[in-house]
Scaffold this motif. Structure first.
Motif, mmCIF file in Angstrom:
data_model
loop_
_atom_site.group_PDB
_atom_site.id
_atom_site.type_symbol
_atom_site.label_atom_id
_atom_site.label_comp_id
_atom_site.label_asym_id
_atom_site.label_seq_id
_atom_site.Cartn_x
_atom_site.Cartn_y
_atom_site.Cartn_z
ATOM 1 N N GLU A 1 0.809 -1.210 0.000
ATOM 2 C CA GLU A 1 0.000 0.000 0.000
ATOM 3 C C GLU A 1 0.850 1.271 0.000
ATOM 4 O O GLU A 1 0.513 2.255 -0.662
ATOM 5 N N LEU A 2 1.954 1.282 0.740
ATOM 6 C CA LEU A 2 2.765 2.492 0.870
ATOM 7 C C LEU A 2 4.020 2.444 0.003
ATOM 8 O O LEU A 2 4.226 3.281 -0.862
ATOM 9 N N LEU A 3 4.860 1.452 0.243
ATOM 10 C CA LEU A 3 6.152 1.402 -0.456
ATOM 11 C C LEU A 3 6.013 0.591 -1.738
ATOM 12 O O LEU A 3 6.480 -0.534 -1.850
ATOM 13 N N THR A 4 5.377 1.186 -2.725
ATOM 14 C CA THR A 4 5.065 0.454 -3.957
ATOM 15 C C THR A 4 6.100 0.650 -5.056
ATOM 16 O O THR A 4 6.070 -0.060 -6.056
ATOM 17 N N ALA A 5 7.026 1.606 -4.891
ATOM 18 C CA ALA A 5 8.024 1.851 -5.929
ATOM 19 C C ALA A 5 9.022 0.700 -5.993
ATOM 20 O O ALA A 5 9.282 0.019 -4.999
ATOM 21 N N SER A 6 9.581 0.498 -7.166
ATOM 22 C CA SER A 6 10.571 -0.560 -7.354
ATOM 23 C C SER A 6 11.774 -0.335 -6.433
ATOM 24 O O SER A 6 12.295 0.769 -6.335
ATOM 25 N N GLY A 7 12.193 -1.379 -5.755
ATOM 26 C CA GLY A 7 13.342 -1.277 -4.866
ATOM 27 C C GLY A 7 13.021 -0.792 -3.469
ATOM 28 O O GLY A 7 13.903 -0.702 -2.622
#
Length: 443
Positions: free
Chosen positions: A306-312
């Motif tokens: 939900e929050l940390l959806t960016a790659s890496g």
């Protein structure tokens, strides 16, 4: 994030406690007073160079004016107290951190130079307060005033009514709901993960904490109060139970921190952080067993999807607990490579706090965890009276008559004590009844 933490002559720790953290979930168990909260406080300090309860801006050579920094062990020389850590963040590699206690200044002196940007750091404290460190807002700040300290510290009241850059849950509730910017959808999505279902298979996925529009609830109210639907109907959030408030506060703190960070990162022209460190003291505090068995797995899903959806992107949790049900809830979630279990004990021979890294194991239900080496409660969840009677029965059957306590010296004494303290369907009864009937000749 933080990969290691070593405490020397600090609090109850003497001479030293050395912890190597894993990159995802780190659980800390142990009796009261052995340093679990101290570990979280010093981890926060190593990550942010501030104390989680301290609102005083730092200045070289100046004592802490407010708050509760960690203090040296009373049996050691104050100048022998140290905090050492390895911290890593946006830049490749890790950076060492070291702080020593200056007895004359009654304060800590730490490494010079800018700290590593460890990502967002959120500390959920046992009293409901939150400390939040944002690299886009707090990193390298020199001109903080009393209202905006070098990290944002929110009491339970602050979190709801606002302080400094944080408007508070009550204001943001209607702001998010009325603005079509995705904030309300994200907040509801996080609550959906945190809130237990009303019933298995229920279509009402939000179950217990469905957010509703705010409205005035008293004639003297100048502004509306956010409402939620619970199992008893619509309730103002100010009237919720302590457990429901804790869940609502956690959801708001995480969502607000992440959304505000993205805005601030854009303002200062830097990419959003890819890491989030959550320090959480006593996961089970105020929570009913229904919540205890779902909150940690739900939290891990929220952070990763939900929050940390960016790659890496990645998260790290360092949490303390006294609850066997919390530990049972993550049996199928943990991975030896990414997760670690630390157990603090008081060494009987030396009176020193020792830390053991326990292997992850499936002890089954909460009672299995209660009797595991983590909690060492071999009598399980029985009352003290029941445990005493059961132990006397075991000793009597084994012929250890001399070890029987006063009042439990005969088979009949033990039987009456068992009748008084155990339920009629308790699975322990068969172990005793055949012996008792043979001994007394009763059918």
């Amino acid at each position: 994030m933080i990969s290691s933490l070593k405490l020397t002559n600090l609090g109850p720790v003497t001479p030293a406690l050395d912890m190597q953290f894993t990159p995802r979930l780190n659980m800390i168990t142990g009796d009261n007073g052995l340093g679990k909260s101290l570990i979280l406080d010093t981890a926060w300090y190593a990550l942010t160079r501030t104390w989680p309860h301290d609102d005083a801006p730092k200045a070289e050579g100046k004592p802490v004016l407010h708050g509760e920094p960690a203090l040296p062990n009373h049996d050691a020389s104050p100048n022998e107290a140290k905090i050492e850590a390895m911290v890593f963040g946006a830049s490749p590699g890790s950076k060492s951190f070291e702080a020593s206690y200056e007895a004359k200044l009654q304060n800590w002196k730490n490494s010079r130079g800018a700290p590593v940007k460890p990502g967002l750091v959120v500390y959920a404290q046992v009293d409901g307060a939150f400390s939040i460190w944002d690299p886009a807002r707090d990193y390298g700040t020199e001109n903080n005033d009393g209202d905006v300290p070098d990290a944002l510290r929110l009491t339970t009241q602050n979190l709801w009514t606002g302080r400094g850059v944080c408007p508070g849950l009550i204001v943001d509730w209607e702001n998010w709901r009325s603005n079509n910017n995705g904030a309300w959808k994200l907040f509801c999505s996080v609550l959906r993960e945190f809130a237990p279902l009303k019933a298995p298979g229920s279509q009402d996925a939000l179950g217990f904490l469905a957010p509703l529009p705010a409205r005035r609830i008293r004639v003297r109210d100048a502004s509306p109060t956010p409402m939620v639907r619970t199992i008893i109907g619509e309730v103002p959030i100010t009237q919720l139970s302590a457990g429901a408030k804790r869940i609502l506060s956690l959801a708001y703190a995480l969502v607000w921190t992440w959304l505000r960070h993205r805005e601030d990162a854009k303002i200062v022209g830097q990419p959003p952080a890819k890491n989030l460190v959550l320090l959480w003291d006593e996961v089970e505090c105020h929570l009913h067993p229904t919540w205890q068995r779902l909150i940690l797995p739900a939290l891990m899903r929220v952070l990763s999807s939900e929050l940390l959806t960016a790659s890496g992107s990645d998260f790290q949790i360092i949490a303390t607990t006294h609850a066997p049900l919390v530990m049972a809830s993550i049996e199928t979630t943990v991975n030896e490579q990414y997760d670690r279990l630390f157990d603090l004990d008081l060494e009987a021979e030396t009176g020193k706090v020792v830390m053991t890294v326990r292997p992850w194991a499936k002890f089954g239900d909460a009672n299995g965890w209660l009797q595991s080496p983590i909690f060492d409660e071999m009598s399980g969840g029985y009352s003290v009276e029941a445990s005493r009677a059961m132990q006397a029965a075991d000793d009597f059957m084994a012929g250890k008559i001399d070890s029987l306590p006063a009042g439990l010296g005969t088979a009949e004494d033990i039987h009456q004590a068992l009748l008084k303290s155990l339920g009629g369907s308790d699975p322990w009864w068969p172990f005793w009844m055949s012996f008792y009937r043979e001994k007394t000749g009763q059918l």
